[in-house]
Design a protein around this motif. Structure first.
Motif, PDB file in Angstrom:
ATOM      1  N   VAL A  21      -1.665  -2.972   7.708  1.00  0.00           N
ATOM      2  CA  VAL A  21      -1.353  -1.769   6.942  1.00  0.00           C
ATOM      3  C   VAL A  21      -2.671  -1.117   6.544  1.00  0.00           C
ATOM      4  O   VAL A  21      -3.505  -1.759   5.909  1.00  0.00           O
ATOM      5  N   GLY A  23      -4.603   2.464   4.905  1.00  0.00           N
ATOM      6  CA  GLY A  23      -4.426   3.696   4.164  1.00  0.00           C
ATOM      7  C   GLY A  23      -3.734   3.513   2.831  1.00  0.00           C
ATOM      8  O   GLY A  23      -3.216   2.452   2.511  1.00  0.00           O
ATOM      9  N   GLY A  25      -0.988   3.940  -0.192  1.00  0.00           N
ATOM     10  CA  GLY A  25       0.465   3.903  -0.252  1.00  0.00           C
ATOM     11  C   GLY A  25       0.942   3.079  -1.426  1.00  0.00           C
ATOM     12  O   GLY A  25       0.163   2.721  -2.310  1.00  0.00           O
ATOM     13  N   HIS A  70       9.942   0.026   6.236  1.00  0.00           N
ATOM     14  CA  HIS A  70       8.779  -0.221   5.382  1.00  0.00           C
ATOM     15  C   HIS A  70       8.570  -1.704   5.070  1.00  0.00           C
ATOM     16  O   HIS A  70       7.578  -2.069   4.443  1.00  0.00           O
ATOM     17  N   PRO A 130       3.592   4.111   3.103  1.00  0.00           N
ATOM     18  CA  PRO A 130       2.333   4.874   3.149  1.00  0.00           C
ATOM     19  C   PRO A 130       2.490   6.249   2.527  1.00  0.00           C
ATOM     20  O   PRO A 130       3.564   6.848   2.567  1.00  0.00           O
TER      21      PRO A 130
END
Length: 132
Positions: A21, A23, A25, A70, A130
């Motif tokens: 994962v 970035g 979020g 998710h 995200p």
């Protein structure tokens, strides 16, 4: 999210080895969900309890603005290997109904029992949404 699948490893069935994962979020962490419904009643069979637990998970994720896509980790606690294996068709149907074609990293543990003696399964979830 990027599925981690080394080219020289056989592809697992029904789960992923890992995800990366990147970035910013939001993380969502759910307590273990059992197969007890809103009234505290339990289906008598493993597949029925898994179906209820997965629907509860989807409902909780929706409360956080997330969906099955998710989910980055599932931890399953099961009280019977025999019942789990015998219920594979029903569990597969419940999976397709709730999680679709999402196969996040999963760990399955067989344990002696859960807090509620009627429970045959408990599933913990970690999800990541995200920022878009």
């Amino acid at each position: 999210m990027r599925i981690l699948q080394p080219a020289d490893w056989s592809k697992p069935r029904g789960f992923s080895h890992g995800v990366a994962v990147d970035g910013p979020g939001r993380w969502i962490v759910l307590a273990g969900q059992t197969g007890g419904d809103e009234k505290g009643e339990y289906q008598p069979d493993m597949a029925g309890q898994v179906a209820v637990a997965l629907r509860r998970i989807i409902r909780l994720l929706a409360e956080a603005g997330a969906g099955p896509e998710h989910i980055v980790r599932l931890s399953w606690y099961l009280t019977s290997r025999r019942e789990y294996e015998a219920a594979s068709a029903g569990i597969g149907a419940a999976w397709r109904e709730t999680l679709g074609r999402n196969f996040p990293p999963s760990t399955l543990l067989y344990i002696d029992g859960l807090v509620d003696a009627r429970a045959k399964v408990e599933i913990e979830v970690t999800a990541f949404v995200p920022n878009v």
